[in-house]
Design an enzyme around this catalytic site. Sequence first.
Site, PDB file in Angstrom:
ATOM      1  N   LYS A  68       1.806  12.800  -1.628  1.00 33.42           N
ATOM      2  CA  LYS A  68       2.787  12.619  -0.552  1.00 33.42           C
ATOM      3  C   LYS A  68       3.975  11.824  -1.060  1.00 33.42           C
ATOM      4  O   LYS A  68       3.812  10.940  -1.900  1.00 33.42           O
ATOM      5  CB  LYS A  68       2.155  11.767   0.578  1.00 33.42           C
ATOM      6  CG  LYS A  68       1.483  12.552   1.643  1.00 33.42           C
ATOM      7  CD  LYS A  68       1.368  11.792   2.978  1.00 33.42           C
ATOM      8  CE  LYS A  68       0.975  10.335   2.953  1.00 33.42           C
ATOM      9  NZ  LYS A  68       0.514   9.808   4.241  1.00 33.42           N
ATOM     10  N   LYS A  81       6.892   5.372  -0.823  1.00 26.71           N
ATOM     11  CA  LYS A  81       7.753   4.365  -1.438  1.00 26.71           C
ATOM     12  C   LYS A  81       7.062   3.682  -2.618  1.00 26.71           C
ATOM     13  O   LYS A  81       7.732   3.028  -3.424  1.00 26.71           O
ATOM     14  CB  LYS A  81       8.191   3.327  -0.399  1.00 26.71           C
ATOM     15  CG  LYS A  81       7.049   2.551   0.174  1.00 26.71           C
ATOM     16  CD  LYS A  81       7.532   1.554   1.195  1.00 26.71           C
ATOM     17  CE  LYS A  81       6.319   0.813   1.722  1.00 26.71           C
ATOM     18  NZ  LYS A  81       6.394   0.313   3.032  1.00 26.71           N
ATOM     19  N   LYS A 123      -7.838  -1.947   1.756  1.00 24.81           N
ATOM     20  CA  LYS A 123      -6.895  -3.047   1.549  1.00 24.81           C
ATOM     21  C   LYS A 123      -7.542  -4.241   0.882  1.00 24.81           C
ATOM     22  O   LYS A 123      -6.898  -4.951   0.116  1.00 24.81           O
ATOM     23  CB  LYS A 123      -6.263  -3.473   2.880  1.00 24.81           C
ATOM     24  CG  LYS A 123      -5.206  -2.500   3.367  1.00 24.81           C
ATOM     25  CD  LYS A 123      -4.252  -3.173   4.330  1.00 24.81           C
ATOM     26  CE  LYS A 123      -3.225  -2.166   4.842  1.00 24.81           C
ATOM     27  NZ  LYS A 123      -2.457  -2.688   5.972  1.00 24.81           N
TER      28      LYS A 123
END
Length: 332
Positions: free
Chosen positions: A196, A199, A114
């Site tokens: 996968k 979104k 991140k």
Amino acid sequence: MNEKKTMLSGIQPSGDLHLGNYLGPLRHWPEMIESYDCFFFMADMHTITVRQDPAQLRKRTLTQIAQYIACGLDPEKCTIFVQSHVPAHAQLGWVLDCYTMFGELSRMTQFKDKSAKHAENINAGLFTYPVLMAADILIYQPDYVPVGEDQRQHVEICRDIAERFNGIYGDVFRVPEPYIAKVGARIKSLNAPDAKMSKSMPEGCVFLMEKPEDIMRKFKRAVTDSDTERCVRYAPEEKPGVSNLVQIYAAATGKSFEEIEAEFDGQGYGKFKPAVGEAVVETLRPIREKTERLLADKAYLEGVYRAGAEKAGYAAEKTLRKVYKKIGFLPR
Ligand code: TRP
């Protein structure tokens, strides 16, 4: 008397749950709440480690609660609440910060990922994220925490923190086990079947709230494979695109792979793709409609999350008082 084991899970309120979430773990949760005493919360405090639009965050938190209820989490049978409504999470989080080492947090893979992705906002919350998560968990003394692969390291560090704390003060926390949930199907992106469904790739992703015509369009455009046999067959290595569709169709209809192969025998992909789309539309329709009904009834949703916070707060306060006492805070 409550003999059920306790289970807890936090979900970040991104608000756009998709077919991969649903056909994967989510679909099995309604069974889980029958056998376990379950706590589900919207992890809004974790979400702000990445900058959020305030109106969106509010909306997504509420939408996500509605979606979980629509997917079968009956709020009479489990505890649904919002993390920031129970201040004891943050309070225990601070205490646990003081029992967590800088070194172990710097080794967390999600922190490294991140901070690479949000290089302009490497805030302290991103760094101590796993400690707040440990507090979320330990404060309810659960037996199990259902985890996907990406959260496994967080449950490990939670166990390390609990053991360290217990080593100093005696058995304060139950050390939870990761619970390898029934995952159901692992759904891939419709236009990139090696990845996968996510979104972050919206064209290959079907959202629970999406309109039927948009769902159909995505399925009609789904990538099939460039093999020559052009038949519907489950063979994930050779035919990842078609196999993904077979898996979605199987999960949506309850049919076996053999039944599906027989159903579309000799028909190529032209009939198959819209059939999968329709099966998905029908699977998602009741969820979408129920979510819309719930969102139109704000008073009901407020009732759910207030009652949830009340119940969760009671359990959380109890652990927090015990911790404060053990570490030597003067009772007020
Ligand atoms: N970190 C989890 C995720 O991103 C969300 C989460 C926060 C969580 N607190 C938790 C999950 C406690 C399980 C238990 O998916």
